[in-house]
Design a protein around this motif. Sequence first.
Motif, short mmCIF file in Angstrom:
data_model
loop_
_atom_site.label_atom_id
_atom_site.label_comp_id
_atom_site.label_asym_id
_atom_site.label_seq_id
_atom_site.Cartn_x
_atom_site.Cartn_y
_atom_site.Cartn_z
N PHE A 27 0.86 -1.18 0.00
CA PHE A 27 0.00 0.00 0.00
C PHE A 27 0.89 1.23 0.00
O PHE A 27 2.07 1.17 0.39
CB PHE A 27 -0.95 0.01 1.20
CG PHE A 27 -0.27 0.16 2.54
CD1 PHE A 27 -0.06 1.41 3.10
CD2 PHE A 27 0.15 -0.95 3.24
CE1 PHE A 27 0.57 1.56 4.33
CE2 PHE A 27 0.77 -0.82 4.48
CZ PHE A 27 0.98 0.44 5.02
N ALA A 28 0.35 2.34 -0.47
CA ALA A 28 1.11 3.59 -0.54
C ALA A 28 1.28 4.16 0.86
O ALA A 28 0.29 4.42 1.55
CB ALA A 28 0.41 4.59 -1.45
N LEU A 29 2.52 4.33 1.29
CA LEU A 29 2.80 4.85 2.61
C LEU A 29 2.83 6.38 2.60
O LEU A 29 2.26 7.04 3.46
CB LEU A 29 4.13 4.29 3.11
CG LEU A 29 4.53 4.62 4.55
CD1 LEU A 29 3.47 4.14 5.53
CD2 LEU A 29 5.88 3.99 4.87
N PHE A 30 3.54 6.94 1.63
CA PHE A 30 3.61 8.39 1.45
C PHE A 30 3.47 8.69 -0.04
O PHE A 30 3.53 7.78 -0.88
CB PHE A 30 4.96 8.94 1.94
CG PHE A 30 5.28 8.62 3.36
CD1 PHE A 30 4.59 9.20 4.41
CD2 PHE A 30 6.29 7.72 3.67
CE1 PHE A 30 4.88 8.91 5.72
CE2 PHE A 30 6.60 7.41 4.97
CZ PHE A 30 5.89 8.00 6.00
N LYS A 31 3.30 9.94 -0.35
CA LYS A 31 3.31 10.34 -1.75
C LYS A 31 4.74 10.20 -2.30
O LYS A 31 5.70 10.25 -1.55
CB LYS A 31 2.84 11.79 -1.89
CG LYS A 31 1.36 11.98 -1.58
CD LYS A 31 0.95 13.42 -1.80
CE LYS A 31 -0.55 13.60 -1.51
NZ LYS A 31 -0.98 15.01 -1.71
N GLY A 32 4.82 10.05 -3.61
CA GLY A 32 6.15 9.93 -4.21
C GLY A 32 6.59 8.49 -4.36
O GLY A 32 7.78 8.18 -4.29
N HIS A 33 5.63 7.58 -4.56
CA HIS A 33 5.92 6.16 -4.79
C HIS A 33 6.71 5.54 -3.65
O HIS A 33 7.67 4.80 -3.86
CB HIS A 33 6.69 5.98 -6.12
CG HIS A 33 5.91 6.42 -7.32
ND1 HIS A 33 4.86 5.69 -7.83
CD2 HIS A 33 6.01 7.54 -8.08
CE1 HIS A 33 4.35 6.33 -8.88
NE2 HIS A 33 5.02 7.45 -9.03
N ARG A 34 6.31 5.82 -2.43
CA ARG A 34 6.88 5.17 -1.26
C ARG A 34 5.84 4.21 -0.71
O ARG A 34 4.71 4.61 -0.40
CB ARG A 34 7.31 6.18 -0.20
CG ARG A 34 8.50 7.03 -0.63
CD ARG A 34 8.92 7.97 0.47
NE ARG A 34 9.34 7.25 1.66
CZ ARG A 34 9.68 7.87 2.80
NH1 ARG A 34 9.65 9.20 2.87
NH2 ARG A 34 10.05 7.17 3.84
N TYR A 35 6.22 2.94 -0.62
CA TYR A 35 5.26 1.91 -0.30
C TYR A 35 5.66 1.14 0.96
O TYR A 35 6.81 1.17 1.39
CB TYR A 35 5.15 0.92 -1.47
CG TYR A 35 4.57 1.53 -2.72
CD1 TYR A 35 3.21 1.51 -2.97
CD2 TYR A 35 5.40 2.15 -3.66
CE1 TYR A 35 2.67 2.07 -4.13
CE2 TYR A 35 4.89 2.72 -4.82
CZ TYR A 35 3.52 2.67 -5.04
OH TYR A 35 3.00 3.24 -6.17
#
Length: 400
Positions: free
Chosen positions: A157-165
């Motif tokens: 799942f997406a943790l933060f914006k900017g493709h950090r999962y």
Amino acid sequence: MTDNNLDLPFWEGFRVWNFDRRDDGTWISLVPTDTAPMICSGCEQSCSQVHETYWRTIRDMPMLGDSVWLQVNLRRLRCDSCGTRTERVKWLDRHARITQRLAQFVGLWCEKLPVAHVCKLSGLHWETVRKIDRQRLEGKLAELPDAQPIRLVMDEFALFKGHRYATVVLDADTRRVLWVGEGRSREAIRVFFEWLGPARCADIQAVAMDMNTAFDLEVQLHCPNARVVYDLFHVIAKYGREVIDRVRVDEANRLKGDLPMRRVVKRARWLLLRNRSNVPADQQPKLDELLAANEALMTVYIMKASLKELWQAASAWDWRDAWRAWLKMAHDSNIESLQRFAKKLKSYWRGILARVRWPMHTGQLEGINNRIKVMKRMAYGYRDSAFFFLKIKAAYPGNP
């Protein structure tokens, strides 16, 4: 105000010695009652000698909208077994600066509200509330039995914006979130298998996932008896992006001379990606007209339905026949993006076939991921990923 005889049940073993209203709240001074036993906080045995006394300022539950500050006169005892130790107070943890009652109040509301809201309710600092909540979560997880998973579900799942999962691992049978970690690379998820250990890894029989090579390779490396099961939803979503979207764009570009039809094709993305059973009744004629007018779109749309049937095969032999037929149709279609997708899918055939023996999917985890998004929105995000992961694991302790 001073009252030497005021003895209340809120603070067992102590009586109110002084009461004062100030700008920052209500201040209450407590001293031990004459009948209160002196108990060592180390061995919990009765003591008779006092080494010294001292005052400690403690926060308690707000009363009538006012913050409550306790100035408690505590005793340091001379214990025959432990040496010099602070006395045990039933309503106060050792070294604590807030009462157990207030800590329980904070912990209860942290289950339902973001930390910032609990701060307003309790009047405590953000770090204090988070520390209490972290201790509550760690205690809750520590009480859970050791996990003995047989089937796993893995997703991201997406943790933060900017493709950090972040990656979530679920016990498919108990619906317990076993592990959450930042990242989706092999190095990131290897931590889970190291935590699980060789013995429990050997017990894993099947793992459902999307076509994530990192997940696949780590499962093969650490779980020698496990079969990888690829999730239908993710495969079809990939087909929609790489085949249907590509063909739709190519057909729209080919129809530059026919502007009305080009406009119809360009705007038909969501119509083509939907299952026919989910297409609204008023859109059905539009879909039929579009497919009848464009052979390439008709082909990839039908091939999508045929691809789904691979997950419905009753036996391995039925699956093999359907798989070979699908590959042949893809090859004979002369549609480049479809042929390219079929060639790529060939290397994943074992994970598709495994669905016959292990009817698993990542749908359970998709629902949890939606709940995770709600948790993030409620808290306006989390500064501390480890704290957020504790929240997720505590929210899904599994079925008994």
